[in-house]
Design a protein around this motif. Structure first.
Motif, mmCIF file in Angstrom:
data_model
loop_
_atom_site.group_PDB
_atom_site.id
_atom_site.type_symbol
_atom_site.label_atom_id
_atom_site.label_comp_id
_atom_site.label_asym_id
_atom_site.label_seq_id
_atom_site.Cartn_x
_atom_site.Cartn_y
_atom_site.Cartn_z
ATOM 1 N N ALA A 91 0.825 -1.209 0.000
ATOM 2 C CA ALA A 91 0.000 0.000 0.000
ATOM 3 C C ALA A 91 0.854 1.252 0.000
ATOM 4 C CB ALA A 91 -0.924 -0.018 1.216
ATOM 5 N N SER A 92 1.915 1.273 0.805
ATOM 6 C CA SER A 92 2.809 2.435 0.838
ATOM 7 C C SER A 92 3.485 2.650 -0.507
ATOM 8 C CB SER A 92 3.863 2.244 1.932
ATOM 9 O OG SER A 92 3.274 2.203 3.216
ATOM 10 N N THR A 93 3.809 1.555 -1.187
ATOM 11 C CA THR A 93 4.411 1.667 -2.520
ATOM 12 C C THR A 93 3.475 2.396 -3.471
ATOM 13 O OG1 THR A 93 5.656 -0.382 -2.170
ATOM 14 C CG2 THR A 93 5.365 0.358 -4.443
ATOM 15 N N LEU A 94 2.187 2.049 -3.444
ATOM 16 C CA LEU A 94 1.215 2.715 -4.316
ATOM 17 C C LEU A 94 1.011 4.174 -3.925
ATOM 18 C CD1 LEU A 94 -1.521 -0.085 -4.608
ATOM 19 C CD2 LEU A 94 0.292 0.468 -6.237
ATOM 20 N N LEU A 95 1.138 4.478 -2.644
ATOM 21 C CA LEU A 95 0.886 5.835 -2.172
ATOM 22 C C LEU A 95 2.045 6.789 -2.472
ATOM 23 C CD1 LEU A 95 -0.731 5.053 1.301
ATOM 24 C CD2 LEU A 95 -1.867 6.138 -0.630
ATOM 25 N N LEU A 96 3.276 6.300 -2.420
ATOM 26 C CA LEU A 96 4.435 7.191 -2.479
ATOM 27 C C LEU A 96 5.089 7.270 -3.850
ATOM 28 C CD1 LEU A 96 6.283 6.464 0.903
ATOM 29 C CD2 LEU A 96 4.593 8.227 0.383
ATOM 30 N N LEU A 97 4.972 6.227 -4.662
ATOM 31 C CA LEU A 97 5.700 6.190 -5.923
ATOM 32 C C LEU A 97 4.783 6.487 -7.110
ATOM 33 C CD1 LEU A 97 7.923 3.025 -5.330
ATOM 34 C CD2 LEU A 97 8.501 5.427 -4.940
ATOM 35 N N PRO A 98 5.355 6.957 -8.229
ATOM 36 C CA PRO A 98 4.554 7.157 -9.447
ATOM 37 C C PRO A 98 3.957 5.831 -9.910
ATOM 38 C CG PRO A 98 6.701 8.229 -9.629
ATOM 39 C CD PRO A 98 6.749 7.391 -8.395
ATOM 40 N N ALA A 99 2.810 5.912 -10.561
ATOM 41 C CA ALA A 99 2.079 4.707 -10.950
ATOM 42 C C ALA A 99 2.915 3.784 -11.835
ATOM 43 C CB ALA A 99 0.785 5.089 -11.665
ATOM 44 N N ALA A 100 3.712 4.371 -12.746
ATOM 45 C CA ALA A 100 4.510 3.545 -13.656
ATOM 46 C C ALA A 100 5.514 2.675 -12.917
ATOM 47 C CB ALA A 100 5.232 4.434 -14.666
ATOM 48 N N LEU A 101 5.978 3.140 -11.759
ATOM 49 C CA LEU A 101 6.926 2.370 -10.953
ATOM 50 C C LEU A 101 6.234 1.607 -9.839
ATOM 51 C CD1 LEU A 101 9.882 1.675 -10.233
ATOM 52 C CD2 LEU A 101 9.955 3.799 -8.898
ATOM 53 N N ALA A 102 5.140 2.165 -9.325
ATOM 54 C CA ALA A 102 4.491 1.587 -8.140
ATOM 55 C C ALA A 102 3.862 0.227 -8.434
ATOM 56 C CB ALA A 102 3.433 2.555 -7.611
ATOM 57 N N TRP A 103 3.133 0.123 -9.555
ATOM 58 C CA TRP A 103 2.421 -1.127 -9.803
ATOM 59 C C TRP A 103 3.349 -2.301 -10.095
ATOM 60 C CZ3 TRP A 103 -2.275 -1.755 -8.155
ATOM 61 C CH2 TRP A 103 -3.112 -0.650 -8.015
ATOM 62 N N PRO A 104 4.433 -2.144 -10.862
ATOM 63 C CA PRO A 104 5.379 -3.265 -10.983
ATOM 64 C C PRO A 104 5.990 -3.666 -9.648
ATOM 65 C CG PRO A 104 5.722 -1.696 -12.766
ATOM 66 C CD PRO A 104 4.769 -1.054 -11.806
ATOM 67 N N LEU A 105 6.348 -2.687 -8.812
ATOM 68 C CA LEU A 105 6.881 -3.016 -7.492
ATOM 69 C C LEU A 105 5.825 -3.688 -6.625
ATOM 70 C CD1 LEU A 105 9.117 0.041 -6.509
ATOM 71 C CD2 LEU A 105 9.823 -2.295 -7.025
ATOM 72 N N PHE A 106 4.571 -3.254 -6.770
ATOM 73 C CA PHE A 106 3.468 -3.880 -6.045
ATOM 74 C C PHE A 106 3.408 -5.376 -6.386
ATOM 75 C CE2 PHE A 106 -0.957 -5.293 -5.997
ATOM 76 C CZ PHE A 106 -1.381 -4.902 -4.741
ATOM 77 N N ALA A 107 3.458 -5.685 -7.690
ATOM 78 C CA ALA A 107 3.418 -7.094 -8.101
ATOM 79 C C ALA A 107 4.641 -7.846 -7.593
ATOM 80 C CB ALA A 107 3.331 -7.173 -9.623
ATOM 81 N N ALA A 108 5.815 -7.193 -7.633
ATOM 82 C CA ALA A 108 7.033 -7.849 -7.154
ATOM 83 C C ALA A 108 6.945 -8.157 -5.665
ATOM 84 C CB ALA A 108 8.245 -6.967 -7.452
ATOM 85 N N GLU A 109 6.350 -7.251 -4.892
ATOM 86 C CA GLU A 109 6.218 -7.485 -3.445
ATOM 87 C C GLU A 109 5.260 -8.638 -3.162
ATOM 88 O OE1 GLU A 109 7.070 -2.786 -2.351
ATOM 89 O OE2 GLU A 109 5.026 -3.575 -2.444
ATOM 90 N N ILE A 110 4.214 -8.774 -3.961
ATOM 91 C CA ILE A 110 3.288 -9.904 -3.782
ATOM 92 C C ILE A 110 3.999 -11.227 -4.081
ATOM 93 C CG2 ILE A 110 1.126 -10.930 -4.552
ATOM 94 C CD1 ILE A 110 0.800 -8.348 -2.942
ATOM 95 N N VAL A 111 4.774 -11.229 -5.174
ATOM 96 C CA VAL A 111 5.517 -12.446 -5.529
ATOM 97 C C VAL A 111 6.543 -12.779 -4.453
ATOM 98 C CG1 VAL A 111 7.122 -13.452 -7.202
ATOM 99 C CG2 VAL A 111 5.145 -12.128 -8.000
ATOM 100 N N ALA A 112 7.267 -11.745 -3.949
ATOM 101 C CA ALA A 112 8.258 -11.982 -2.898
ATOM 102 C C ALA A 112 7.599 -12.560 -1.650
ATOM 103 C CB ALA A 112 8.977 -10.670 -2.563
ATOM 104 N N THR A 113 6.415 -12.090 -1.328
ATOM 105 C CA THR A 113 5.690 -12.630 -0.176
ATOM 106 C C THR A 113 5.342 -14.095 -0.396
ATOM 107 O OG1 THR A 113 4.759 -10.439 0.288
ATOM 108 C CG2 THR A 113 3.674 -12.331 1.303
ATOM 109 N N ASP A 114 4.925 -14.437 -1.615
ATOM 110 C CA ASP A 114 4.601 -15.837 -1.922
ATOM 111 C C ASP A 114 5.837 -16.728 -1.792
ATOM 112 O OD1 ASP A 114 1.992 -15.173 -2.374
ATOM 113 O OD2 ASP A 114 2.191 -15.027 -4.557
ATOM 114 N N VAL A 115 6.981 -16.207 -2.235
ATOM 115 C CA VAL A 115 8.219 -16.994 -2.128
ATOM 116 C C VAL A 115 8.572 -17.236 -0.661
ATOM 117 C CG1 VAL A 115 10.706 -16.985 -2.590
ATOM 118 C CG2 VAL A 115 9.094 -16.211 -4.348
ATOM 119 N N ILE A 116 8.442 -16.183 0.146
ATOM 120 C CA ILE A 116 8.751 -16.328 1.577
ATOM 121 C C ILE A 116 7.794 -17.315 2.227
ATOM 122 C CG2 ILE A 116 8.744 -15.103 3.790
ATOM 123 C CD1 ILE A 116 9.742 -12.631 2.290
ATOM 124 N N VAL A 117 6.524 -17.245 1.888
ATOM 125 C CA VAL A 117 5.537 -18.144 2.475
ATOM 126 C C VAL A 117 5.826 -19.589 2.075
ATOM 127 C CG1 VAL A 117 3.095 -18.771 2.494
ATOM 128 C CG2 VAL A 117 3.766 -16.372 2.646
#
Length: 376
Positions: A92-118
Motif C-alpha cells: 500500500a505504501s508503494t502505491l501511495l508514495l511512488l509514481p504509478a509507472a513504478l508503483a504497480w510493478p513493485l506492487f506485483a514484485a512485493e506480492i511475488v516476494a511474499t509468496d516466495v517467503i511463504v
C-alpha cells in the motif's frame, strides 16, 4: 472524519497482527521485540498514509519506504508465519508514495516476494493462495482509504477556496464600481468647486451656474453610491436559485429547490434574490453543509423564502446572524423590513439551520377593489 476512520482502520489491522504474535507463543524477549517492530511499522504506515495531507508538516522521504521494506521482510527470519500480515502495508505504501509507472510493478514484485517467503516457510498451496489474496486486499484497502481521506481533504480545501474567491470577487466588483461610477463624478466636483471659488468675487452669476452643476453632479454621485452599495438591483429570485443550485452541485452539496411564488414585482424579486445570495454566502463561509433546501411560497400578498441547511452541527457553531453583528444579515433585515416583512434565523429541532424571509407585496388592483367592496 475521513482521516480518523483511516487511522482507526490501520490501527485495527495492526491490532489483528498483534494477536497473531501473541498466538505464536514466542519467547518473551522475542515477543517484546516483535511488538516494538510492529509499533515502528504502524508509525511508518501512518506517515505514508497521510503523506499528502496537511495533517503532517512535512512530506516523508522515499527512504522511509526502504525502511518499511526492512521492517516488513527482515522479521521473517525469526518470527516466521506470525509476521505474514505486514507485506500488504508495504504494498500500500508503494502505491501511495511512488509514481504509478513504478508503483504497480513493485506492487506485483512485493506480492511475488511474499509468496516466495511463504513457500519457504513450508505452508500448503492453499495457504499460499490465501496469503496472496489477503496481502492484495490489505494493500488495496489501505491504499483506497488513504487516498479517499486525501481526496476528502482536497475537496474541503477547494470548497473553502471557492468561498474565499467569491468574497474576493465581490470586493473587486465593489472597488471597480466605485472607481468607474464615482471617479469621474468626484473629479468633476473638485474641479468645479475650485472654479466656483475663483468666480464668486468677480462673476457671481457664473459661479451660481457652476454651483448648480456641482449640485446635480453630487446628486448623481449619491445615486451611484446607492447603486454600488446595493449592487443587486433588478435581480431575479428564480435565476438566482438556478445559479445557486448549479454552484452548490459543483461543490458536492445536495440542493433541493422549490419556488412557488409566481410572478413578483421587481423590488420584491430583488430583495428575495438578495436574501438568497447572502444566505448562501454565509452558509459557505460559516458551515459545512451537505444538504440545502430552498423553498419559496406565496399566500395572498405574503411571500415566504426559506433557506435551510444541515451544516451547523459539523462546525460546532451557529452561522452569523444579526445578533452577532453580521453586517450582511443586518442589511438584509433592514431591506426586508422596508417591504413590511421580517427576517429570522434559527436552528430547528432537527438540527438544521433555517434563514427565513417574509415580505408583503403591494396590494393589486383586484385586491383593492375587493377591499373597497367589503367596506361598502
Amino acid at each position: 472524519m475521513a482521516t480518523g476512520i483511516t487511522a482507526v482502520v490501520l490501527c485495527g489491522f495492526f491490532a489483528i497482527a498483534a494477536t497473531y504474535l501473541l498466538a505464536a507463543h514466542l519467547h518473551p524477549a522475542i515477543l517484546i521485540s516483535a511488538i516494538l517492530l510492529l509499533v515502528a511499522t504502524l508509525s511508518t504506515q501512518l506517515l505514508h498514509s497521510f503523506a499528502r495531507q496537511k495533517v503532517l508538516s512535512f512530506r516523508p522521504p522515499k527512504a522511509t519506504l526502504i525502511a518499511q521494506g526492512f521492517l516488513t521482510y527482515g522479521p521473517f527470519l525469526f518470527l516466521g508465519r506470525a509476521w505474514l500480515g505486514m507485506p500488504g502495508f508495504l504494498a500500500a505504501s508503494t502505491l501511495l508514495l511512488l509514481p504509478a509507472a513504478l508503483a504497480w510493478p513493485l506492487f506485483a514484485a512485493e506480492i511475488v516476494a511474499t509468496d516466495v517467503i511463504v513457500s519457504e516457510l513450508g505452508v500448503s498451496p492453499a495457504d499460499i493462495a490465501y496469503t496472496t489474496v489477503a496481502t492484495i486486499l490489505t494493500a488495496l484497502v489501505v491504499y483506497g482509504l488513504s487516498r479517499l481521506s486525501e481526496l476528502v481533504k482536497e475537496v474541503d480545501d477547494s470548497r473553502a477556496e471557492l468561498a474565499r474567491l467569491a468574497i474576493a470577487q465581490e470586493r473587486l466588483r465593489f472597488a471597480r464600481d466605485l472607481h468607474d461610477l464615482l471617479g469621474y463624478s468626484l473629479s468633476a466636483i473638485t474641479l468645479k468647486c475650485e472654479l466656483a471659488y475663483r468666480l464668486v468675487p468677480r462673476q457671481p452669476d457664473r459661479a451660481q451656474e457652476e454651483l448648480t452643476e456641482i449640485l446635480q453632479t453630487a446628486r448623481q454621485a449619491l445615486a451611484d453610491v446607492r447603486t454600488v452599495a446595493r449592487g443587486y438591483r433588478d435581480m431575479s429570485l428564480a435565476v438566482e436559485a438556478s445559479t445557486a443550485e448549479s454552484m452548490l452541485s459543483m461543490l458536492g452539496v445536495r440542493t433541493a429547490v422549490s419556488l412557488n411564488c409566481g410572478e413578483l414585482p421587481t423590488a420584491a424579486d430583488t430583495v428575495l434574490a438578495t436574501v438568497l445570495r447572502e444566505g448562501l454566502t454565509n452558509m459557505l463561509r460559516h458551515s459545512k453543509a451537505e444538504n440545502v433546501e430552498i423553498t419559496g411560497d406565496r399566500i395572498g400578498e405574503v411571500v415566504r423564502l426559506s433557506i435551510t441547511n444541515d451544516g451547523v452541527g459539523r462546525t460546532g457553531r451557529i452561522p452569523a446572524t444579526d445578533a452577532t453583528g453580521s453586517s450582511g444579515i443586518s442589511n438584509l433585515t433592514a431591506r426586508v423590513g422596508e417591504h413590511g416583512g421580517r427576517l429570522s434565523a434559527e436552528i430547528r429541532e432537527d438540527g438544521w439551520f433555517a434563514l427565513t424571509a417574509e415580505i408583503m407585496l403591494p396590494a393589486s388592483e383586484d385586491t383593492l377593489q375587493e377591499q373597497q367592496g367589503a367596506l361598502a
